[in-house]
Design a protein around this motif. Structure first.
Motif: not given
Length: 523
Positions: A379-386
């Motif tokens: 989005d505005k930055r990288y997001v890592l989800m589990l």
């Protein structure tokens, strides 16, 4: 990679908590994902650049780099037992509380047995102090001590709540006769000297029965009693959340945390499990890495706090300090889903997902043989989800400006489920009675009894009575109720007892407390 808050509304509440500092893993307090913060592109962490051939890779490349267990998302998430428990305040208790005022709800959590325990430990500590003649000078104020009781202790705690609502420069100003400070509320509850003496003597454990290497001995028994009530009166819903809260403390303490980027740089850390709009269900005080290294690892903290709620088909929400592939597998074995932000440097992460170069709005995910999905979204930055509950599907949402954009469903579920701890901390900060002190256990006790318990009681009040009440109005009502507590007429001896008789009774009590020592000397 730091997390931020994906939800714009949550981002505004957490804006001052964000920091660019990078502390050690135990000292770092991870934050929620912030996507609407105005940051320059130079601060965005860019992944390693891929070659042209790498950019064109198909999802099948997951098998080549990260092993056969990772593949393109298939939507094969594990199917757990459905959540069927009835959440909310206990039905039998609700029928009793429906006619109660706020004090009745507070008393359901902090009942008379807890106040009596504090009275017993306070009187014991005063006895130990007075019998140690080396610590007491002839003109010390502690020489005016006489045993307290449950009625006086309730008025004492009511005054502490009142002092959080009405702020004055000094403690003594609440009893001042100056027109600027004059108020009759404190003096009607108890004299100034008696309040200061109780504040100095209030205790929650026996100092002479201190187990070796138990840093929480002064407080743990009280915490266990209060938490037991938290868990008895309410059944959490399907979604629960774990995060940490920080209690400012600048005194000398081995388990104190230092966080360079925070407003309060020195704090005591508390792990909290919250649910139902901010209700605190379980608490664990961080006692330091050296004394309890095995129990304070992120996975152990989550499993210990959530133990009473597992095996029911619930969903756990955690931030990137707790979330890992091993935690997800352990929770799946206990019939519990996990949704959380994830740190890029976790060993088990699939490199193809964590290092994938994305354009704004794009996402890329991998799924292993157990149905656990790890998703990268920019989005505005990288997001890592589990997530063990979601694949890589996206949903259109509308922001405050009326703009429509796509967000992964796992991100929306995380934002919705992460709010209870933030709400609890936010409400607790309003009219907090905490003051500077060198006694860490007293500050934590006031935080649990007069902040956490009051917030929980307020949430119970709203659910049972279906009435909206502000935390200020709720605190005022509880303070009035506690400060107006008086003993039954037959026990109101102090109001008519002459000072001389009271002093004689105090001296007789002191003599009785010293008799065992004199007998031992005679033997």
């Amino acid at each position: 990679m730091d997390d931020g808050n994906i939800d714009e509304a949550t981002a505004e509440n957490n804006e001052e908590q964000m920091s660019d500092s990078s502390d050690s893993e135990m000292n770092e307090v991870p934050q929620q994902i912030e996507t609407q913060a105005s940051e320059s592109e130079s601060n965005v962490e860019e992944p390693e650049a891929f070659s042209d051939s790498q950019d064109d890779r198909t999802p099948n490349a997951l098998r080549n780099i990260d092993g056969p267990e990772w593949k393109a998302p298939q939507g094969n998430q594990p199917v757990l037992i459905p959540f069927t428990k009835e959440s909310g305040v206990n039905k039998n208790l609700s029928e009793l509380l429906i006619v109660e005022e706020p004090l009745g709800f507070y008393s359901a959590l902090v009942y008379d047995g807890i106040f009596q325990y504090i009275v017993d430990q306070t009187n014991l500590y005063a006895t130990q102090t007075l019998t140690n003649e080396k610590d007491v000078t002839p003109h010390a104020r502690v020489n005016d001590w006489f045993p307290t009781d449950i009625y006086e202790m309730k008025r004492f705690f009511g005054l502490v709540i009142y002092m959080g609502i009405v702020r004055l420069p000094k403690l003594a100003d609440f009893w001042s006769r100056e027109p600027m400070f004059k108020t009759e509320f404190a003096s009607a509850a108890m004299p100034r000297n008696r309040f200061q003496l109780l504040l100095n003597m209030v205790h929650f454990a026996d100092n002479e029965n201190n187990p070796q290497n138990d840093r929480l001995h002064k407080l743990q028994s009280l915490v266990d009693m209060v938490v037991h009530n938290f868990q008895t009166v309410l059944e959490p819903g399907e979604t629960i959340c774990i995060d940490e809260s920080l209690i400012p403390f600048r005194g000398r303490l081995v388990m104190r945390q230092y966080l360079k980027g925070k407003r309060h740089k020195y704090d005591i850390k508390i792990f909290k499990l919250c649910c139902n709009e901010g209700y605190t269900y379980n608490i664990q005080i961080y006692a330091g890495k050296n004394i309890d290294q095995q129990q304070t690892t992120p996975t152990r903290v989550v499993m210990k706090l959530a133990e009473p709620l597992l095996d029911c088909g619930r969903t756990m929400i955690t931030d990137n300090w707790y979330t890992s592939l091993s935690l997800a597998e352990q929770l799946l074995d206990r019939q519990t889903h996990l949704i959380g932000t994830l740190r890029k440097n976790r060993k088990e992460n699939p490199r193809t997902v964590t290092e994938k170069k994305l354009k704004p709005g794009e996402c890329f995910a991998g799924e292993n043989h157990k149905g656990i999905t790890i998703l990268s979204w920019r989005d505005k930055r990288y997001v890592l989800m589990l997530s063990t509950k979601h694949s890589d599907s996206q949903t259109e949402v509308r922001n405050r400006r009326g703009q429509t954009k796509k967000k992964p469903e796992v991100v929306l579920a995380y934002n919705k489920g992460k709010s209870p701890v933030d709400k609890s901390d936010q409400i607790t900060a309003y009219q907090s009675p905490l003051r500077k002190t060198i006694k860490w256990y007293r500050k934590l006790a006031f935080e649990i009894l007069l902040n956490t318990a009051i917030v929980n009681a307020g949430l119970m009040y709203k659910e049972v009575k279906h009435e909206n009440i502000s935390i200020l109005a709720f605190r005022k009502s509880v303070a009035y109720g506690l400060c107006s507590v008086r003993p039954p007429p037959a026990e109101e001896i102090e109001t008519v007892m002459p000072n001389m008789l009271r002093n004689c009774e105090k001296n007789a009590w002191l003599a009785c407390s010293k008799e065992p020592e004199e007998d031992s000397n005679l033997l």
